[in-house]
Design a protein around this motif. Structure first.
Motif, PDB file in Angstrom:
ATOM      1  N   ILE A  80       0.856  -1.186   0.000  1.00 44.55           N
ATOM      2  CA  ILE A  80       0.000   0.000   0.000  1.00 44.55           C
ATOM      3  C   ILE A  80       0.889   1.232   0.000  1.00 44.55           C
ATOM      4  N   LEU A  81       0.673   2.127  -0.952  1.00 41.74           N
ATOM      5  CA  LEU A  81       1.477   3.341  -1.028  1.00 41.74           C
ATOM      6  C   LEU A  81       1.195   4.224   0.179  1.00 41.74           C
ATOM      7  N   LYS A  82       2.258   4.634   0.848  1.00 39.50           N
ATOM      8  CA  LYS A  82       2.114   5.490   2.034  1.00 39.50           C
ATOM      9  C   LYS A  82       3.325   6.391   2.120  1.00 39.50           C
ATOM     10  N   ASN A  83       3.104   7.694   2.028  1.00 35.99           N
ATOM     11  CA  ASN A  83       4.213   8.645   2.079  1.00 35.99           C
ATOM     12  C   ASN A  83       4.208   9.491   3.349  1.00 35.99           C
ATOM     13  N   SER A 114       6.783   3.493   0.359  1.00 43.33           N
ATOM     14  CA  SER A 114       6.816   4.859  -0.163  1.00 43.33           C
ATOM     15  C   SER A 114       7.202   4.818  -1.632  1.00 43.33           C
ATOM     16  N   ASP A 115       6.991   5.937  -2.329  1.00 42.27           N
ATOM     17  CA  ASP A 115       7.379   5.956  -3.747  1.00 42.27           C
ATOM     18  C   ASP A 115       8.891   5.803  -3.908  1.00 42.27           C
ATOM     19  N   ALA A 116       9.668   6.268  -2.908  1.00 40.95           N
ATOM     20  CA  ALA A 116      11.128   6.099  -2.979  1.00 40.95           C
ATOM     21  C   ALA A 116      11.514   4.626  -2.910  1.00 40.95           C
ATOM     22  N   MET A 117      10.800   3.850  -2.087  1.00 43.59           N
ATOM     23  CA  MET A 117      11.111   2.425  -1.977  1.00 43.59           C
ATOM     24  C   MET A 117      10.844   1.696  -3.290  1.00 43.59           C
ATOM     25  N   LEU A 118       9.870   2.151  -4.036  1.00 42.29           N
ATOM     26  CA  LEU A 118       9.541   1.506  -5.307  1.00 42.29           C
ATOM     27  C   LEU A 118      10.608   1.738  -6.369  1.00 42.29           C
ATOM     28  N   CYS A 139       0.048  -7.205  -5.351  1.00 43.11           N
ATOM     29  CA  CYS A 139      -0.631  -6.032  -5.907  1.00 43.11           C
ATOM     30  C   CYS A 139      -0.101  -4.789  -5.225  1.00 43.11           C
ATOM     31  N   LEU A 140      -0.402  -3.640  -5.806  1.00 41.82           N
ATOM     32  CA  LEU A 140      -0.089  -2.349  -5.212  1.00 41.82           C
ATOM     33  C   LEU A 140      -1.386  -1.563  -5.110  1.00 41.82           C
ATOM     34  N   ILE A 141      -1.661  -1.039  -3.915  1.00 46.21           N
ATOM     35  CA  ILE A 141      -2.862  -0.238  -3.686  1.00 46.21           C
ATOM     36  C   ILE A 141      -2.461   1.224  -3.520  1.00 46.21           C
ATOM     37  N   ILE A 142      -3.052   2.084  -4.338  1.00 47.61           N
ATOM     38  CA  ILE A 142      -2.855   3.533  -4.237  1.00 47.61           C
ATOM     39  C   ILE A 142      -4.164   4.110  -3.724  1.00 47.61           C
ATOM     40  N   PHE A 152       7.140   8.856 -10.145  1.00 44.11           N
ATOM     41  CA  PHE A 152       6.326   7.779  -9.578  1.00 44.11           C
ATOM     42  C   PHE A 152       5.285   7.310 -10.583  1.00 44.11           C
ATOM     43  N   LEU A 153       4.632   8.224 -11.278  1.00 41.91           N
ATOM     44  CA  LEU A 153       3.622   7.847 -12.272  1.00 41.91           C
ATOM     45  C   LEU A 153       4.242   6.989 -13.368  1.00 41.91           C
ATOM     46  N   GLU A 154       5.437   7.356 -13.785  1.00 37.06           N
ATOM     47  CA  GLU A 154       6.117   6.566 -14.817  1.00 37.06           C
ATOM     48  C   GLU A 154       6.503   5.197 -14.281  1.00 37.06           C
ATOM     49  N   ARG A 155       6.871   5.140 -12.990  1.00 43.40           N
ATOM     50  CA  ARG A 155       7.239   3.868 -12.384  1.00 43.40           C
ATOM     51  C   ARG A 155       6.030   2.939 -12.287  1.00 43.40           C
ATOM     52  N   ILE A 156       4.886   3.490 -11.914  1.00 42.40           N
ATOM     53  CA  ILE A 156       3.658   2.697 -11.809  1.00 42.40           C
ATOM     54  C   ILE A 156       3.257   2.145 -13.173  1.00 42.40           C
ATOM     55  N   TYR A 157       3.433   2.939 -14.203  1.00 41.72           N
ATOM     56  CA  TYR A 157       3.088   2.467 -15.556  1.00 41.72           C
ATOM     57  C   TYR A 157       3.930   1.239 -15.918  1.00 41.72           C
ATOM     58  N   ILE A 158       5.212   1.270 -15.563  1.00 43.17           N
ATOM     59  CA  ILE A 158       6.096   0.141 -15.873  1.00 43.17           C
ATOM     60  C   ILE A 158       5.690  -1.084 -15.068  1.00 43.17           C
ATOM     61  N   LEU A 159       5.397  -0.902 -13.769  1.00 42.85           N
ATOM     62  CA  LEU A 159       4.993  -2.031 -12.935  1.00 42.85           C
ATOM     63  C   LEU A 159       3.716  -2.679 -13.466  1.00 42.85           C
ATOM     64  N   ALA A 160       2.753  -1.853 -13.879  1.00 36.95           N
ATOM     65  CA  ALA A 160       1.497  -2.390 -14.419  1.00 36.95           C
ATOM     66  C   ALA A 160       1.748  -3.114 -15.741  1.00 36.95           C
TER      67      ALA A 160
END
Length: 566
Positions: A80-83, A114-118, A139-142, A152-160
């Motif tokens: 779960i994303l948590k910043n 966190s987004d840094a951990m991703l 899974c990843l929950i935002i 982060f948005l670009e990273r999520i696109y790659i993960l998906a």
């Protein structure tokens, strides 16, 4: 539950010794018993320490055994994303993700990233899992993130795109987290373009509320390592090494804090920071909460199951039937069918059930430092589809007859060191003629209001018949603080200090058995007997109850339960 790097014992000096600046003969001049305290009294554990070496060792052994399990590689269902921080560590603890336990009660475990951990090199998707060799997040929950960075948005696109299911709750983010990504029009355009691409990407599922998440995960074929029926508040955790897979089931309580309505029984840190409920004064709920639940354990190897007791260090070999689980809503081409072991489990509030599933072709792990009892006769070849743990019935009769008290204090009146202290006989032997005379020490006699020490209860357990293949559990209702049990002059394994139970199977016989229970208080009533001031605030004092007593909801009784699975 999900993962732990280390566990640390925190507190002030327990020896009462001081050899720093201004010390005189190992003490600060003027200090009173039990000696030097590394923190101010209001925050220190000086009054919370146990004077029982045996009980301290038993509790720390249990902590060490749990550490041996929970520091193994964790397998976690959801990231779960948590910043931001969840809380300050004081107060309610039953969940950190504000979905009222919906994910937990379906069996899903989760951790916050966190987004840094991703951005770490290990955060790669393999076989639909993030960091497959590590936690193997499925899974990843935002959840309701208003601001997210372009990176982060670009990273999520790659993960998906690599096959990790993304659950996105709430509306579109409003902008970037960083001024450097929004201080020019072209940067804002790039951010919006990155958001549009990931927002509409395959593999990203949008939901309006947290309540929809468990059902959607099942629809997507994201099944938890431990499936629960959602009928009781239970946390799950899975850890593994080369030889075994450990599954923990913990029936959590819903103790919450109310900063504007402080609990009158609170003291110390809790009072200073106005947290209405802390584990320092937490008592197990008085209500009856034992319930039967259905549990499915993901296990592709169908290995032997052991029930682990962290208090005694023993494991009992049990077994369970295998089954294939595939959600009816899942498309056949997703290939989501998984093998599970189905159990029926009785569990109550604050109870921990720890299972070890052996991996085939591997030797049994020795890290738990356990003895292993014999396997029950009803094994996985018996043809049963569903197995059960912990089904109980009340048997026998327990009678307490006498109570001897020993006060803990300095060996000499002028002594100020905790190290040179011990127990002394206090008063006469008390007769317990009626069940209602079994009550907290301070309610037996007003003179015991500030008493700290130990009490030895003696009596008998009468058992008409001892059935082979059954486990016998002595439940002491309400008992505080720590305790040990002897049956027929032999001390049992160290009892469960949370559930207030002792396994007496090996020691009890048919007929009349002698019973001795040694209860040791901490030093709270003796050392913290009056309110004290700290930084302009007065910290309240409320005497604590010690000894053995029972209520309608928490009776003192002997349980007989089926050993192993049946």
């Amino acid at each position: 539950m999900a993962g732990m790097n280390a566990q640390v014992l925190h507190g002030g000096s327990y020896s009462g010794k001081y050899e720093g600046k201004y010390a005189v003969n190992g003490q600060i001049p003027g200090v009173r018993w039990p000696g030097y305290d590394g923190f101010y009294r209001a925050i220190s554990n000086d009054w919370n320490r146990t004077p029982s070496v045996e009980d301290a060792r038993g509790c720390l052994d249990a902590v060490a055994r749990l550490n041996a399990v929970f520091r193994k590689n964790a397998k976690v269902d959801c990231a779960i994303l948590k910043n931001t921080y969840c809380n300050d560590g004081l107060g309610s603890e039953f969940h950190h993700y504000p979905d009222d336990g919906k994910l937990l009660n379906c069996g899903y475990s989760y951790e916050f990233l966190s987004d840094a951990m991703l951005e770490l090199p290990i955060c790669k998707v393999t076989n639909g899992k993030l960091d497959e060799a590590g936690p193997a997040y499925k899974c990843l929950i935002i959840d309701g993130e208003t601001y997210l960075s372009t990176a982060f948005l670009e990273r999520i696109y790659i993960l998906a795109a690599d096959g990790l299911p993304i659950i996105w709750i709430g509306e579109r983010p409003a902008g970037s987290r960083y001024h450097s990504e929004s201080n020019a029009e072209e940067k804002q355009t790039a951010w919006k373009r990155a958001l549009d691409r990931v927002w509409n990407a395959p593999g990203v599922t949008h939901l309006e509320s947290r309540e929809e998440v468990p059902k959607m995960l099942q629809h997507l074929g994201v099944l938890p390592e431990v499936m629960l029926d959602g009928t009781k508040d239970v946390m799950t955790a899975v850890h593994e090494d080369e030889t075994a897979r450990y599954v923990a089931l913990y029936a959590y309580n819903r103790v919450e804090y109310a900063p504007d309505e402080p609990n009158p029984d609170e003291f110390g840190v809790s009072s200073i920071f106005r947290k209405g409920t802390m584990k320092s004064t937490y008592q197990r709920p008085g209500k009856q909460s034992r319930k039967t639940i259905r549990v499915k354990l993901h296990d592709e190897e169908d290995g032997e199951i052991r029930l682990c007791n962290p208090w005694s260090g023993k494991m009992e070999v049990i077994s369970g039937s295998a089954m294939m689980v595939e959600n009816a809503d899942i498309a056949e081409d997703k290939g989501t069918a998984q093998q599970y072991r189905e159990l029926t489990v009785e569990i109550e509030e604050d109870e921990l059930i720890l299972l070890a599933i052996e991996k085939k072709e591997k030797n049994r792990t020795d890290n738990y430092n356990t003895e292993v009892t014999e396997k029950c006769e009803a094994d996985q070849d018996c043809g049963c589809d569903v197995k059960g743990i912990g089904m109980r019935e009340t048997v026998g009769e327990i009678i307490f007859e006498t109570l001897d008290l020993e006060e803990f204090g300095p060996n000499e009146d002028v002594e100020c060191s905790f190290l040179r202290s011990g127990f002394r006989k206090y008063g006469e032997t008390l007769a317990i003629d009626l069940p209602d005379q079994l009550k907290p020490w301070r309610k037996i006699d007003a003179a015991l209001r500030t008493f700290s020490g130990r009490g030895t209860y003696r009596g008998t357990i009468r058992l008409e018949k001892k059935e082979p293949g059954k486990r016998y559990i002595l439940n002491l209702g309400n008992v505080c603080d720590t305790f040990r049990v002897q049956i027929n002059g032999i001390e049992t394994d160290f009892p469960d200090q949370v559930m207030k139970e002792a396994d007496v199977t090996e020691f009890i016989q048919a007929g009349e058995n002698t019973l001795e229970v040694i209860v040791t208080s901490n030093l709270y009533n003796k050392l913290f007997e009056e309110p004290i001031a700290w930084n302009g605030m007065y910290l309240p004092y409320t005497p604590k109850d010690y000894g053995i007593w029972e209520t309608k909801e928490k009776p003192i009784c002997l349980y007989m339960e089926s050993a192993g699975l049946y």
